[in-house]
Design an enzyme around this catalytic site. Structure first.
Site, mmCIF file in Angstrom:
data_model
loop_
_atom_site.group_PDB
_atom_site.id
_atom_site.type_symbol
_atom_site.label_atom_id
_atom_site.label_comp_id
_atom_site.label_asym_id
_atom_site.label_seq_id
_atom_site.Cartn_x
_atom_site.Cartn_y
_atom_site.Cartn_z
ATOM 1 N NE ARG A 1 109.574 -24.640 32.492
ATOM 2 C CZ ARG A 1 110.647 -25.080 31.863
ATOM 3 N NH1 ARG A 1 110.552 -25.570 30.640
ATOM 4 N NH2 ARG A 1 111.842 -25.053 32.439
ATOM 5 C CG ASP B 1 116.406 -29.891 33.286
ATOM 6 O OD1 ASP B 1 115.306 -29.786 32.697
ATOM 7 O OD2 ASP B 1 117.371 -29.153 33.027
ATOM 8 C CG ASN C 1 119.120 -25.199 25.350
ATOM 9 O OD1 ASN C 1 119.275 -25.161 24.139
ATOM 10 N ND2 ASN C 1 117.964 -24.933 25.930
ATOM 11 C CG HIS D 1 115.984 -25.599 36.725
ATOM 12 N ND1 HIS D 1 115.614 -26.895 36.993
ATOM 13 C CD2 HIS D 1 115.700 -25.404 35.395
ATOM 14 C CE1 HIS D 1 115.142 -27.464 35.888
ATOM 15 N NE2 HIS D 1 115.182 -26.581 34.919
ATOM 16 C CG HIS E 1 111.872 -29.710 35.761
ATOM 17 N ND1 HIS E 1 111.185 -28.522 35.749
ATOM 18 C CD2 HIS E 1 112.629 -29.711 34.633
ATOM 19 C CE1 HIS E 1 111.515 -27.823 34.681
ATOM 20 N NE2 HIS E 1 112.398 -28.534 33.980
ATOM 21 C CB CYS E 2 111.624 -35.341 33.447
ATOM 22 S SG CYS E 2 110.029 -36.085 33.884
ATOM 23 C CG HIS E 3 111.926 -31.291 29.605
ATOM 24 N ND1 HIS E 3 111.012 -30.303 29.884
ATOM 25 C CD2 HIS E 3 113.085 -30.916 30.222
ATOM 26 C CE1 HIS E 3 111.591 -29.358 30.617
ATOM 27 N NE2 HIS E 3 112.852 -29.715 30.835
#
Length: 281
Positions: A114, A236, A241, A171, A21-23
């Site tokens: 998602r 993540d 945010n 998460h 899970h990364c962006h």
């Protein structure tokens, strides 16, 4: 630029270790952010993500489309095509996403879609759009990724069980750590992962608590015991945010508490993501 972390890993990563899970964000001059976005991040392009993984020793990654890019998946797909053996992706789609785009994303390495159910990111989506997207993605062999928060796990439980595809909960359901592992939302999550179609990411410790993130350990450990073959982990990065900087090496150092044995960590970091995302041997 990413700074060198003073934190060193306290255990050996297995070969093929995966950030599930990364962006990637931008760069905005090439991949503009959505006009309807709820936040505007700093650019974090694929090269910065690759540099982080090289520093940490993570060899594979699942790049998840973030809401700041909306349903424009070009930055994510560009990263997948840049490293096709090492990267897989999760897209965001809606009714306006053409079938040709789905086929293109499938070829690039996308394996899921998602939807966000977080109030700060827009709240519950149009459920008609949600179900139509699921119906289009399921025949491709894709799964559904859902970002829920606390009681959202309870609210969405019937929907999750009825979906025609595997489901991944982001998460740890973003449950409230103050309620402990006996909290109703977390108990519902433990019941959900008894279903062999439902997976959960042991990520987001930095969203549950502050460093050293120890409050997240009982939740992650309980989920791993409940579904050892269907747990994933991710950084993540770059932590959208969050206002407090996060050292991903500190998050990695939680894993021996999450997954006490080398066999546990092999499944969490290598075997489980390979099974879900189809990484090559």
């Amino acid at each position: 630029m990413l700074t060198e972390s003073p934190v060193r890993l306290g255990f050996a990563l297995p070969r093929g270790a995966t950030d599930s899970h990364c962006h990637v964000f931008g760069p905005a001059d090439r991949f503009p952010y959505s006009e309807s976005r709820r936040y505007t991040p700093e650019d974090r392009p694929k090269e910065m993500l690759a540099a982080l993984h090289a520093r940490l020793g993570l060899e594979r990654a699942v790049i998840v489309q973030a809401s700041c890019h909306g349903t424009d998946n070009r930055a994510m797909v560009d990263a997948l095509r840049w490293a096709p053996d090492r990267y897989r992706g999760v897209a965001m789609i809606d009714d306006d996403t053409p079938d040709a785009a789905l086929r293109d994303m499938q070829d690039a390495g996308v394996r899921g879609i998602r939807f966000n159910f977080i109030k700060a990111l827009g709240g519950k989506p149009d459920m008609g759009v949600f179900h139509r997207a699921a119906a289009r993605a399921a025949p491709l062999g894709w799964h559904m990724v859902m970002q829920l928060q606390g009681d959202g796990v309870l609210e969405m439980e019937p929907v999750i069980r009825a979906l025609p595809m595997p489901v991944v909960i982001d998460h740890m359901g973003r449950v409230d750590p103050a309620l402990g592992v006996e909290g109703p939302a977390f108990r519902a999550l433990l019941e959900l992962v008894k279903d062999d179609r439902i997976w959960v990411k042991l990520s987001g410790a930095e969203r549950m608590t502050t460093t050293p993130f120890a409050e997240a350990v009982p939740f992650a450990a309980a989920l791993l015991r409940a579904a050892p073959m269907r747990v994933l982990w991710g950084t993540d990065f770059p932590h959208p945010n969050l206002t407090t900087p996060v050292d991903e090496a500190e998050l990695l150092n939680l894993l021996p508490a999450f997954a006490p044995t080398p066999e546990d960590r092999q499944r969490l970091l290598v075997d489980n993501p390979a099974a879900l995302y189809g990484f090559p041997n």
